[in-house]
Design a protein around this motif. Structure first.
Motif, PDB file in Angstrom:
ATOM      1  N   ASN B  95      23.281  46.353  93.987  1.00  0.00           N
ATOM      2  CA  ASN B  95      22.061  46.874  93.752  1.00  0.00           C
ATOM      3  C   ASN B  95      22.016  45.412  92.227  1.00  0.00           C
ATOM      4  OD1 ASN B  95      19.971  48.028  95.110  1.00  0.00           O
ATOM      5  ND2 ASN B  95      21.399  50.034  93.619  1.00  0.00           N
ATOM      6  N   GLY B  96      23.692  45.309  91.572  1.00  0.00           N
ATOM      7  CA  GLY B  96      24.106  44.207  90.679  1.00  0.00           C
ATOM      8  C   GLY B  96      24.319  45.077  89.605  1.00  0.00           C
ATOM      9  N   ASN B  97      24.324  46.869  89.785  1.00  0.00           N
ATOM     10  CA  ASN B  97      24.485  47.438  88.280  1.00  0.00           C
ATOM     11  C   ASN B  97      26.015  46.944  87.864  1.00  0.00           C
ATOM     12  OD1 ASN B  97      22.132  48.218  88.728  1.00  0.00           O
ATOM     13  ND2 ASN B  97      22.163  49.426  89.745  1.00  0.00           N
ATOM     14  N   VAL B  98      26.073  47.614  86.756  1.00  0.00           N
ATOM     15  CA  VAL B  98      27.459  47.169  86.289  1.00  0.00           C
ATOM     16  C   VAL B  98      27.809  49.171  85.936  1.00  0.00           C
ATOM     17  CG1 VAL B  98      29.157  47.186  84.733  1.00  0.00           C
ATOM     18  CG2 VAL B  98      26.935  45.268  85.057  1.00  0.00           C
ATOM     19  N   VAL B  99      28.603  49.069  86.336  1.00  0.00           N
ATOM     20  CA  VAL B  99      28.919  50.844  86.856  1.00  0.00           C
ATOM     21  C   VAL B  99      29.928  51.289  86.101  1.00  0.00           C
ATOM     22  CG1 VAL B  99      29.542  52.718  87.989  1.00  0.00           C
ATOM     23  CG2 VAL B  99      27.864  51.082  88.451  1.00  0.00           C
ATOM     24  N   LYS B 100      30.359  52.507  84.625  1.00  0.00           N
ATOM     25  CA  LYS B 100      31.562  52.301  84.731  1.00  0.00           C
ATOM     26  C   LYS B 100      32.150  53.398  84.650  1.00  0.00           C
ATOM     27  CE  LYS B 100      33.565  52.551  79.873  1.00  0.00           C
ATOM     28  NZ  LYS B 100      33.850  52.056  78.325  1.00  0.00           N
ATOM     29  N   THR B 101      33.173  53.961  85.151  1.00  0.00           N
ATOM     30  CA  THR B 101      34.212  55.650  85.661  1.00  0.00           C
ATOM     31  C   THR B 101      35.284  55.595  85.583  1.00  0.00           C
ATOM     32  OG1 THR B 101      33.332  57.222  87.128  1.00  0.00           O
ATOM     33  CG2 THR B 101      33.448  55.080  87.966  1.00  0.00           C
ATOM     34  N   ASP B 102      35.447  56.791  85.490  1.00  0.00           N
ATOM     35  CA  ASP B 102      36.626  57.146  85.969  1.00  0.00           C
ATOM     36  C   ASP B 102      37.502  58.145  86.762  1.00  0.00           C
ATOM     37  OD1 ASP B 102      37.430  57.827  82.018  1.00  0.00           O
ATOM     38  OD2 ASP B 102      37.894  56.138  82.194  1.00  0.00           O
ATOM     39  N   VAL B 103      38.031  57.460  86.974  1.00  0.00           N
ATOM     40  CA  VAL B 103      38.466  57.926  88.766  1.00  0.00           C
ATOM     41  C   VAL B 103      40.009  58.986  88.513  1.00  0.00           C
ATOM     42  CG1 VAL B 103      38.885  57.354  91.254  1.00  0.00           C
ATOM     43  CG2 VAL B 103      37.318  56.262  89.945  1.00  0.00           C
ATOM     44  N   PRO B 104      39.521  60.257  88.574  1.00  0.00           N
ATOM     45  CA  PRO B 104      40.865  60.864  88.480  1.00  0.00           C
ATOM     46  C   PRO B 104      41.418  60.797  89.599  1.00  0.00           C
ATOM     47  CG  PRO B 104      38.932  62.745  89.683  1.00  0.00           C
ATOM     48  CD  PRO B 104      38.387  60.815  89.078  1.00  0.00           C
ATOM     49  N   ASP B 105      43.449  61.709  88.497  1.00  0.00           N
ATOM     50  CA  ASP B 105      44.044  61.651  89.243  1.00  0.00           C
ATOM     51  C   ASP B 105      44.265  60.097  90.697  1.00  0.00           C
ATOM     52  OD1 ASP B 105      44.975  63.801  88.689  1.00  0.00           O
ATOM     53  OD2 ASP B 105      43.527  64.971  90.411  1.00  0.00           O
ATOM     54  N   MET B 106      44.418  59.008  89.663  1.00  0.00           N
ATOM     55  CA  MET B 106      44.295  57.678  90.829  1.00  0.00           C
ATOM     56  C   MET B 106      45.780  57.383  90.733  1.00  0.00           C
ATOM     57  SD  MET B 106      42.134  56.611  93.003  1.00  0.00           S
ATOM     58  CE  MET B 106      41.899  54.233  92.416  1.00  0.00           C
ATOM     59  N   VAL B 107      46.601  57.276  89.243  1.00  0.00           N
ATOM     60  CA  VAL B 107      48.052  56.972  89.599  1.00  0.00           C
ATOM     61  C   VAL B 107      48.933  57.389  89.430  1.00  0.00           C
ATOM     62  CG1 VAL B 107      48.746  55.445  87.943  1.00  0.00           C
ATOM     63  CG2 VAL B 107      46.541  55.060  88.258  1.00  0.00           C
ATOM     64  N   VAL B 108      50.115  58.077  90.488  1.00  0.00           N
ATOM     65  CA  VAL B 108      51.517  58.750  90.520  1.00  0.00           C
ATOM     66  C   VAL B 108      51.987  58.886  89.025  1.00  0.00           C
ATOM     67  CG1 VAL B 108      52.976  59.861  91.323  1.00  0.00           C
ATOM     68  CG2 VAL B 108      50.864  59.678  92.591  1.00  0.00           C
ATOM     69  N   GLU B 109      52.022  59.868  88.478  1.00  0.00           N
ATOM     70  CA  GLU B 109      53.092  58.846  87.267  1.00  0.00           C
ATOM     71  C   GLU B 109      54.530  59.810  87.336  1.00  0.00           C
ATOM     72  OE1 GLU B 109      50.852  57.786  83.839  1.00  0.00           O
ATOM     73  OE2 GLU B 109      51.257  59.077  82.909  1.00  0.00           O
ATOM     74  N   ALA B 110      54.467  61.316  87.985  1.00  0.00           N
ATOM     75  CA  ALA B 110      56.125  61.377  88.130  1.00  0.00           C
ATOM     76  C   ALA B 110      55.783  62.116  89.345  1.00  0.00           C
ATOM     77  CB  ALA B 110      56.271  62.369  86.835  1.00  0.00           C
ATOM     78  N   CYS B 111      57.093  62.529  89.553  1.00  0.00           N
ATOM     79  CA  CYS B 111      57.233  62.999  91.660  1.00  0.00           C
ATOM     80  C   CYS B 111      58.520  64.314  91.668  1.00  0.00           C
ATOM     81  CB  CYS B 111      58.194  61.640  92.244  1.00  0.00           C
ATOM     82  SG  CYS B 111      56.923  60.767  92.389  1.00  0.00           S
ATOM     83  N   GLY B 112      58.205  64.905  91.657  1.00  0.00           N
ATOM     84  CA  GLY B 112      59.472  66.443  91.984  1.00  0.00           C
ATOM     85  C   GLY B 112      59.367  66.971  93.494  1.00  0.00           C
ATOM     86  N   CYS B 113      60.383  67.335  93.156  1.00  0.00           N
ATOM     87  CA  CYS B 113      60.446  68.632  95.031  1.00  0.00           C
ATOM     88  C   CYS B 113      59.169  69.719  94.756  1.00  0.00           C
ATOM     89  CB  CYS B 113      62.188  68.808  95.079  1.00  0.00           C
ATOM     90  SG  CYS B 113      62.925  67.042  95.099  1.00  0.00           S
ATOM     91  N   SER B 114      58.914  69.900  95.965  1.00  0.00           N
ATOM     92  CA  SER B 114      58.192  71.268  96.012  1.00  0.00           C
ATOM     93  C   SER B 114      59.135  72.158  96.379  1.00  0.00           C
ATOM     94  CB  SER B 114      57.143  71.156  96.958  1.00  0.00           C
ATOM     95  OG  SER B 114      57.510  70.530  98.334  1.00  0.00           O
TER      96      SER B 114
END
Lengths: 221, 114
Positions: B95-114
């Protein structure tokens, strides 16, 4: 799929760079759409004018981060004068098209209006929510009353409870004004007092947070 | 977590920057211009299992005990995200509305072995 056997995180052979890049772009699309609870990218019906957009974005405080899993929405109004025998001379209807609310809780709403220099004196502004109902004139729910005495932008608080509901997402607010002091001069039509286009277009600023699971039920204490 | 280099076969974070222009989405996503789409890749030999991994938890402790008492490793250990952060998006809805939101868990910062 199609990248050969096994998953990349468990030591399968590397994929070719182009294939990997195409995968990454596809994954990015899926991740963004899923994060925004969308099934496809929005096809924008009516893009707001750039000037209105930049002004509104300045209102969204960069520092204010919406609460976790919450949103801030700026919705631009289309304004038309209210006509008809019983309509006040100084009256206007603002129509907003809001997304159909998911399980979200609207907790703050402000209506931003730009009052032009033609303001002859302090005015009393009454805001009601208009909804089409069984009666021909529709039904009106009073929302707020404000005093405006200076030209420029004004952020008028609205009760968030009065704005909820309506699956259609269309919200109509009727503004009616009169001089604050009865003996002052009469007012020009509201259309001439209020900015309605370009970067002076009225807009709603809404703060929404995700509903807690099972919110709305009375909590036993 | 090391970022992946060609010669690093072990579990690492593979960084990718995705410009929304590349997706043809710059018209409706106003900010940012792009974001880091990282993911985890690489081998997790048994001696790295559980270090530090998102499973570095009670399960990992039990898993280590089992491992210590079993000469052969149980199952395989995978290279998985151990830390993520949200992505703040400013976009136009239909509808042309401006929406500002935080999408959680979107950027992987670190990896490890499960």
């Amino acid at each position: 799929q199609g990248t050969g056997a096994g998953c990349p995180s468990c030591g399968s052979p590397m994929v070719a760079t182009q294939v990997e890049r195409a995968l990454v772009l596809e994954l990015a699309k899926q991740q963004i759409l899923e994060g925004l609870h969308l099934t496809s990218r929005p096809q924008i019906i009516q893009r707001p004018p750039r000037a209105a957009l930049s002004r509104a974005l300045r209102r969204l405080q960069p520092a204010s981060v919406s609460p976790a899993s919450g949103e801030e929405v700026v919705s631009f109004a289309t304004a038309v004068p209210v006509t008809g025998p019983s309509a006040a001379a100084c009256s206007s209807m603002l129509t907003f098209h809001l997304a159909t609310p998911r399980a979200h809780h609207l907790y703050r709403a402000r209506l931003w209006l730009h009052v032009g220099p033609a303001l002859p004196g302090p005015l009393y502004l009454r805001i009601v929510r208009w909804s089409s109902g069984r009666r021909r004139q529709g039904s009106r729910t009073p929302l707020a009353e404000h005093h405006i005495d200076t030209p420029g932008w004004h952020a008028l608080a609205l009760p968030s409870s009065g704005l909820r509901g309506k699956a259609s997402g269309v919200l109509k607010l009727q503004l009616t004004c009169r001089p604050l002091h009865r003996n002052s001069t009469s007012l020009p039509p509201l259309q001439r007092l209020l900015g309605t286009a370009g970067d002076q277009r009225p807009f709603l600023e809404l703060k929404i947070r995700a509903k807690e699971p099972r919110e709305g039920r009375a909590k036993r204490r | 977590t090391p970022t992946c280099e060609p010669e690093t076969p072990l579990c690492c974070r593979r960084d990718h920057y995705v410009d929304f222009q590349e997706l043809g989405w710059r018209d409706w996503i106003l900010q940012p211009e792009g974001y880091q789409l990282n993911y985890c890749q690489g081998q997790c030999p048994p001696h790295l299992a559980g270090s530090p991994g998102i499973a570095a938890s009670f399960h990992s402790a039990v898993f280590s005990l089992l491992k210590a008492n079993t000469p052969w490793p149980l199952g395989t250990s995978c290279c998985v995200p151990t830390a993520r952060r949200s992505l703040s998006l400013l976009y136009l809805d239909r509808n042309g509305n401006v929406v500002k939101t935080d999408v959680p868990d979107m950027v992987v910062e670190a990896c490890g072995c499960s």
